[in-house]
Write an enzyme that holds these catalytic residues in place. Structure first.
Site, short mmCIF file in Angstrom:
data_model
loop_
_atom_site.label_atom_id
_atom_site.label_comp_id
_atom_site.label_asym_id
_atom_site.label_seq_id
_atom_site.Cartn_x
_atom_site.Cartn_y
_atom_site.Cartn_z
N LYS A 34 73.52 49.44 113.79
CA LYS A 34 73.04 50.36 114.83
C LYS A 34 73.68 51.74 114.74
CE LYS A 34 76.24 49.27 118.60
NZ LYS A 34 76.89 50.58 118.55
N THR A 35 74.98 51.79 114.42
CA THR A 35 75.66 53.10 114.33
C THR A 35 75.04 53.93 113.21
OG1 THR A 35 77.69 52.06 115.10
CG2 THR A 35 77.90 54.24 114.14
N ASP A 218 74.10 55.46 122.79
CA ASP A 218 74.64 54.27 122.13
C ASP A 218 75.02 53.23 123.18
OD1 ASP A 218 75.58 52.62 120.13
OD2 ASP A 218 77.46 53.70 119.84
N GLU A 219 75.02 51.95 122.81
CA GLU A 219 75.44 50.85 123.71
C GLU A 219 74.74 50.97 125.06
OE1 GLU A 219 77.06 48.51 122.47
OE2 GLU A 219 78.55 49.19 121.03
N GLN A 253 74.35 41.50 124.27
CA GLN A 253 75.78 41.83 124.25
C GLN A 253 76.19 42.61 125.51
OE1 GLN A 253 77.75 42.70 120.29
NE2 GLN A 253 75.63 43.14 119.71
N ARG A 620 81.44 37.85 115.82
CA ARG A 620 82.56 38.62 115.25
C ARG A 620 82.93 38.08 113.87
NH1 ARG A 620 81.25 42.52 117.12
NH2 ARG A 620 79.53 41.24 117.88
#
Length: 626
Positions: A34-35, A218-219, A253, A620
């Site tokens: 995503k980044t 973002d997020e 998330q 993770r």
């Protein structure tokens, strides 16, 4: 001809990056890049001439993420990123208020209060209003103010269904007046004041809407209601809107409901900006297949989600490993053994993480690692015995064991607050120096002097300040004499007011759990001490349980916390692990009441939030998960 920086994007990533000028929701799964999509979108807009670097605004949730985004953009394009509006919500709101301080009703050099500064300001306010701090704890007032500001509510708009809430509203109003008078703002005020500035000034609003035609977020799943309303003001909605929001996030998330985050903002974005199609980034570049299969199966039980399915071009890898232990000590022992085996296979300690639901669970793990002489680092937090609430409790215990301990006395003589000011403590220190004795001896002398003054009176008033503190410690010594160590600690935690103090905090649940874990630590210590074989010290006078436990806490307090840069096992909560990745991950304490947390059983959609947190924990891991 496509710019070189578009090469290497998969089909869905490329579609997201090269979208025409329209609002969009990019549903980006864990490890889906995503980044890269966000920064490449910025580069593409600038490179193709759709916007100048100063004509877009990009919002992140941490300064670290903002810095990384700017670094990536400057590495992709030959431009100076210094003037770009890339930063956190609070950072960008601060920037806007600095430029328009007059319109916002602020002095040019207004100062920002951090959490501790704000608490001190509230304590000063309550003292000036002669408020009862036991009934209205400063931290509770702080929480009330922050919670309402994050909902976009001023004191006059805050709900008040009873007398207590009405008093809190009064404190909020008085606090705002005090801040305005002193020319200071707290963090929640930055965004609220910026929102009010845009909402109440049509000229400014039109200026920023014309300037920022592209808003990238973002997020997005972590935004609260006020943050979303701020974005809506900047972008505008409806047929006349010229701005577009490019929101990247993952509803699976969304794990910060306790901080006010609302994943419902994603549904609202689709409706408010008429988003017809959600682009899903489902290819995962981090984990093996079995890990993703488990994560998909778990999160599939949640009803309120937009829906996606992570997949990987990698192999299936190892199945998940499950270990059921009889006790938390057995679990910690198993983790230590497995970490040793992983290290023997060439996996660095820093590439292994142990996750838990709440900070209190680290204590047993730390003890096992300390015993095994294994280096570890508590990520984003302190070692168990170094945590504020634990150190406060230990200071009370040290004073019960040895009242002449000046360091312990100074730490907790006015904690929780009992109206003992700095001047009183300075006078006590002067008296102690003059008499060549301890602070406790000086305090007792002061208390005795007060008692003598009231002798002969039928009803002397209850002791306050230092005399009250002396009475408190003496009572603790009397009531705990001869009791088992865990009971001693439980009585001291309750009688000191520490438990009640942290229960009144907005986010004090973790601290209360740590205090409870200190009692468990004492029980474990006693049990281990009872079975230890007699050594060289046999026949010598051993210290009493309390003294021995305090020595144990001091010794275990930090020798194995590795320094920065050293190879060390990573310990952290599942919340802290978001955004990180490791070769191998242990998810510990998976049992009813711990993970899922007991609070989730009584909260609306609580179990769904716990599943999202477990989904974060699973994703993770790159290669192995326990």
């Amino acid at each position: 001809m496509s710019p070189e920086f578009l090469s290497g994007l998969n089909e869905r990533q490329l579609e997201a990056v090269t979208l025409p000028h329209q609002s969009a929701l990019i549903l980006a799964g864990a490890g889906s890049g995503k980044t890269r999509v966000l920064t490449t979108r910025v580069a593409w807009l600038i490179q193709t001439g759709q916007v100048s670097p100063s004509g877009l605004i990009a919002v992140t949730f941490t300064n670290k993420a903002a810095k990384e985004m700017l670094t990536r953009i400057s590495a992709t394009l030959p431009i100076n990123t210094r003037g770009m509006w890339v930063g956190t919500f609070h950072g960008l709101a601060n920037r806007m208020l600095r430029v328009h301080h007059r319109e916002a009703g602020l002095p040019q050099l207004f100062q920002i209060l951090d959490s501790q500064d704000q608490l001190a300001a509230i304590k000063r306010l309550l003292k000036g209003l002669n408020a009862d701090e036991e009934r209205f704890p400063a931290r509770q007032v702080q929480w009330f103010i922050a919670a309402n500001k994050e909902e976009g509510l001023r004191a006059a708009q805050a709900e008040a269904h009873d007398e207590f809430a009405r008093r809190m509203k009064d404190f909020y109003a008085a606090y705002d007046e005090q801040c305005n008078r002193e020319g200071v703002v707290d963090f929640a005020e930055l965004l609220l004041r910026s929102y009010e500035l845009l909402a109440g000034n049509e000229t400014l609003r039109a200026h920023y809407r014309a300037r920022f035609r592209h808003l990238l977020v973002d997020e997005f799943q972590d935004t609260n209601r006020l943050q979303y309303r701020w974005l809506k003001l900047l972008a505008a909605t409806g047929a006349s809107a010229t701005g577009a929001i490019f929101a990247v996030g993952d509803d699976d998330q969304s794990i910060y409901a306790f901080r006010g985050a609302s994943s419902a903002n994603m549904q609202d974005l689709q409706r408010d900006f008429a988003i017809e199609r959600v682009i899903k980034l489902e290819q995962n570049y981090r984990s093996h297949g079995h890990i993703l299969d488990a994560a998909n199966a778990l999160i599939g039980h949640n009803r309120r989600r937009l829906g996606k399915n992570l997949w990987t071009a990698e192999a299936k890898g190892e199945p998940l490993r499950v270990f059921e232990a009889a006790t938390d000590l057995d679990e910690a022992g198993f983790i230590v053994d497995e970490v040793r085996a992983l290290r023997a296979d060439g996996v660095a300690l820093s590439n292994i993480a142990v996750l838990y639901r709440s900070n209190a669970q680290s204590r047993v793990l730390e003890h096992a690692l300390f015993t095994a002489n294994m280096a570890y680092r508590v990520y984003g937090g302190l070692r168990f015995f170094e945590r504020q609430e634990v150190k406060h409790a230990l200071a009370y215990l040290r004073l019960v064991a040895n009242p002449d301990d000046d360091a312990a006395f100074a730490r907790i003589v006015n904690f929780p607050a009992r109206g003992i000011g700095n001047r009183s403590i300075e006078q006590l220190q002067e008296a102690a120096r003059a008499a060549g004795g301890s602070l406790w001896a000086a305090a007792r002398a002061k208390a005795e002097g007060g008692r003598r003054k009231t002798e002969g009176e039928d009803a002397s008033p209850p002791a306050k300040g230092i005399p009250a503190f002396v009475v408190l410690i003496e009572r603790m010594q009397e009531t705990t004499r001869g009791l088992p160590l865990p009971e001693v600690i439980e009585i001291v935690i309750d009688a000191s007011g520490l438990k009640a103090h942290y229960q009144a905090e907005r986010e004090g649940a973790d601290r209360v759990e740590n205090l409870a874990e200190l009692i468990n630590a004492a029980a474990t210590f006693v049990a281990e001490r009872d079975v230890q074989p007699a050594g060289e010290a046999a026949g010598m006078d051993e210290p009493d349980e309390l003294t021995a436990f305090l020595a144990h806490a001091a010794l275990e307090g930090g020798e194995h916390q590795a320094g920065a840069g050293a190879d060390a096992l990573q310990l952290m909560t599942a919340h802290s692990a978001k955004g990180l990745e490791f070769h191998s991950v242990f998810v510990s304490g998976l049992e009813e009441g711990l993970f899922p947390h007991e609070n989730s059983l009584t909260e609306v959609d609580g179990i769904e939030e716990e599943r999202r947190l477990m989904y974060v924990a699973l994703t993770r891991a790159r290669r192995r998960i326990y």
